[in-house]
Design a protein around this motif. Structure first.
Motif, mmCIF file in Angstrom:
data_model
loop_
_atom_site.group_PDB
_atom_site.id
_atom_site.type_symbol
_atom_site.label_atom_id
_atom_site.label_comp_id
_atom_site.label_asym_id
_atom_site.label_seq_id
_atom_site.Cartn_x
_atom_site.Cartn_y
_atom_site.Cartn_z
ATOM 1 N N LYS A 49 51.459 36.485 32.012
ATOM 2 C CA LYS A 49 52.618 37.092 31.353
ATOM 3 C C LYS A 49 52.553 36.724 29.885
ATOM 4 N N ASN A 50 52.591 37.743 29.031
ATOM 5 C CA ASN A 50 52.507 37.517 27.596
ATOM 6 C C ASN A 50 53.580 38.370 26.931
ATOM 7 N N GLY A 51 54.716 37.779 26.676
ATOM 8 C CA GLY A 51 55.811 38.534 26.075
ATOM 9 C C GLY A 51 56.449 39.454 27.106
ATOM 10 N N PRO A 52 56.906 40.626 26.677
ATOM 11 C CA PRO A 52 57.607 41.522 27.600
ATOM 12 C C PRO A 52 56.682 42.224 28.589
ATOM 13 N N GLY A 53 55.399 42.350 28.299
ATOM 14 C CA GLY A 53 54.488 43.078 29.181
ATOM 15 C C GLY A 53 53.496 42.157 29.857
ATOM 16 N N MET A 54 52.549 42.764 30.526
ATOM 17 C CA MET A 54 51.496 42.010 31.195
ATOM 18 C C MET A 54 50.237 42.076 30.335
ATOM 19 N N ALA A 55 49.383 41.071 30.459
ATOM 20 C CA ALA A 55 48.119 41.063 29.724
ATOM 21 C C ALA A 55 47.027 40.545 30.653
ATOM 22 N N TRP A 56 45.815 41.023 30.438
ATOM 23 C CA TRP A 56 44.692 40.653 31.291
ATOM 24 C C TRP A 56 43.558 40.114 30.447
ATOM 25 N N ASP A 57 42.879 39.133 30.991
ATOM 26 C CA ASP A 57 41.680 38.611 30.364
ATOM 27 C C ASP A 57 40.494 39.254 31.078
ATOM 28 N N GLU A 58 39.885 40.257 30.436
ATOM 29 C CA GLU A 58 38.822 41.020 31.083
ATOM 30 C C GLU A 58 37.493 40.273 31.145
ATOM 31 N N THR A 59 37.483 39.023 30.732
ATOM 32 C CA THR A 59 36.269 38.223 30.860
ATOM 33 C C THR A 59 36.319 37.294 32.077
ATOM 34 N N LYS A 60 37.515 37.146 32.686
ATOM 35 C CA LYS A 60 37.659 36.245 33.831
ATOM 36 C C LYS A 60 38.095 37.037 35.059
ATOM 37 N N PRO A 61 37.355 36.929 36.163
ATOM 38 C CA PRO A 61 37.760 37.619 37.393
ATOM 39 C C PRO A 61 39.008 36.968 38.003
ATOM 40 N N ALA A 62 39.785 37.751 38.724
ATOM 41 C CA ALA A 62 40.994 37.235 39.370
ATOM 42 C C ALA A 62 40.632 36.217 40.448
ATOM 43 N N TYR A 63 39.556 36.432 41.162
ATOM 44 C CA TYR A 63 39.054 35.506 42.167
ATOM 45 C C TYR A 63 37.549 35.731 42.289
ATOM 46 N N PHE A 64 36.868 34.841 42.971
ATOM 47 C CA PHE A 64 35.416 34.928 43.090
ATOM 48 C C PHE A 64 35.003 36.272 43.685
ATOM 49 N N GLY A 65 34.194 37.023 42.964
ATOM 50 C CA GLY A 65 33.678 38.298 43.443
ATOM 51 C C GLY A 65 34.573 39.491 43.186
ATOM 52 N N SER A 66 35.732 39.302 42.540
ATOM 53 C CA SER A 66 36.653 40.425 42.356
ATOM 54 C C SER A 66 36.128 41.481 41.386
ATOM 55 N N THR A 67 35.153 41.149 40.581
ATOM 56 C CA THR A 67 34.589 42.145 39.655
ATOM 57 C C THR A 67 33.218 42.634 40.108
ATOM 58 N N THR A 68 32.725 42.116 41.228
ATOM 59 C CA THR A 68 31.401 42.535 41.698
ATOM 60 C C THR A 68 31.475 42.997 43.155
ATOM 61 N N PHE A 69 31.026 42.204 44.088
ATOM 62 C CA PHE A 69 30.861 42.670 45.457
ATOM 63 C C PHE A 69 32.163 42.711 46.266
ATOM 64 N N LEU A 70 33.246 42.123 45.804
ATOM 65 C CA LEU A 70 34.541 42.191 46.500
ATOM 66 C C LEU A 70 35.530 43.101 45.769
ATOM 67 N N VAL A 71 35.033 43.923 44.852
ATOM 68 C CA VAL A 71 35.908 44.776 44.057
ATOM 69 C C VAL A 71 36.650 45.793 44.919
ATOM 70 N N MET A 72 36.140 46.095 46.104
ATOM 71 C CA MET A 72 36.792 47.081 46.985
ATOM 72 C C MET A 72 38.164 46.622 47.448
ATOM 73 N N SER A 118 45.688 50.271 38.436
ATOM 74 C CA SER A 118 45.290 49.260 39.421
ATOM 75 C C SER A 118 43.934 48.633 39.116
ATOM 76 N N TRP A 119 43.138 49.275 38.285
ATOM 77 C CA TRP A 119 41.804 48.747 37.976
ATOM 78 C C TRP A 119 41.866 47.375 37.322
ATOM 79 N N VAL A 120 42.978 47.039 36.671
ATOM 80 C CA VAL A 120 43.059 45.745 35.995
ATOM 81 C C VAL A 120 43.304 44.592 36.958
ATOM 82 N N MET A 121 43.599 44.884 38.218
ATOM 83 C CA MET A 121 43.897 43.820 39.173
ATOM 84 C C MET A 121 42.678 42.963 39.505
ATOM 85 N N LYS A 122 41.495 43.399 39.117
ATOM 86 C CA LYS A 122 40.312 42.573 39.379
ATOM 87 C C LYS A 122 40.151 41.462 38.348
#
Length: 156
Positions: free
Chosen positions: A86-109, A77-81
């Motif tokens: 969708k990249n091929g058969p699995g999921m992929a995440w861009d760890e340089t871009k937050p899902a939404y404003f504050g999702s990697t900092t003060f709204l990570v909860m 679940s940590w990757v949801m921030k």
């Protein structure tokens, strides 16, 4: 000859919190008793939330294997921030871009169970130690600031 002043708190037979000061015993006022019980409950809640967050971190929660691995309670679940695509058969995440404003900092909860437990644990410990006062808010802000500073100072 003076008496040494000491205080001992105990529960009497009827469940009231009493205090012994020197040779005198008196029952604490009802509002003080209620505050002490609330503080105890918040401390127990804080320890419980810390335990849950550690179980989640080390993938030891009972329900973790039965839910989708990328859900709020899932093992990954940590990757949801982060922003995902969708990249091929699995999921992929861009760890340089937050899902939404504050999702990697003060709204990570709001992104996963681990961070929700950590945030609620800080609030519960602050309320348990300082009671329901402004000191609890100040303690929570200081705790978060010190933790952020340590992460910035000691992480790679």
């Amino acid at each position: 000859m003076g008496y040494n002043r000491f205080q001992i708190y105990f529960l009497d037979g009827s469940g009231y919190l009493c205090c012994v000061v020197g040779r005198f015993t008196y029952s604490l006022p009802k509002n003080i008793q209620i505050m002490i019980w609330y503080q105890f409950i918040f401390l127990v809640l804080g320890v419980s939330l810390y335990s849950l967050s550690q179980l989640h971190l080390f993938k030891k929660l009972k329900w973790q294997g039965s839910v989708y691995i990328y859900s709020f309670f899932g093992q990954e679940s940590w990757v949801m921030k982060y922003k995902h695509w969708k990249n091929g058969p699995g999921m992929a995440w861009d760890e340089t871009k937050p899902a939404y404003f504050g999702s990697t900092t003060f709204l990570v909860m709001f992104t996963d169970f681990y961070h929700a437990c950590q945030a609620l644990q800080k609030v519960a410990f602050s309320l348990g130690i300082f009671g329901i006062t402004w000191n609890a808010l100040i303690a929570w802000i200081c705790w978060t600031g010190i933790q952020w500073g340590c992460f910035k100072l000691f992480s790679k």
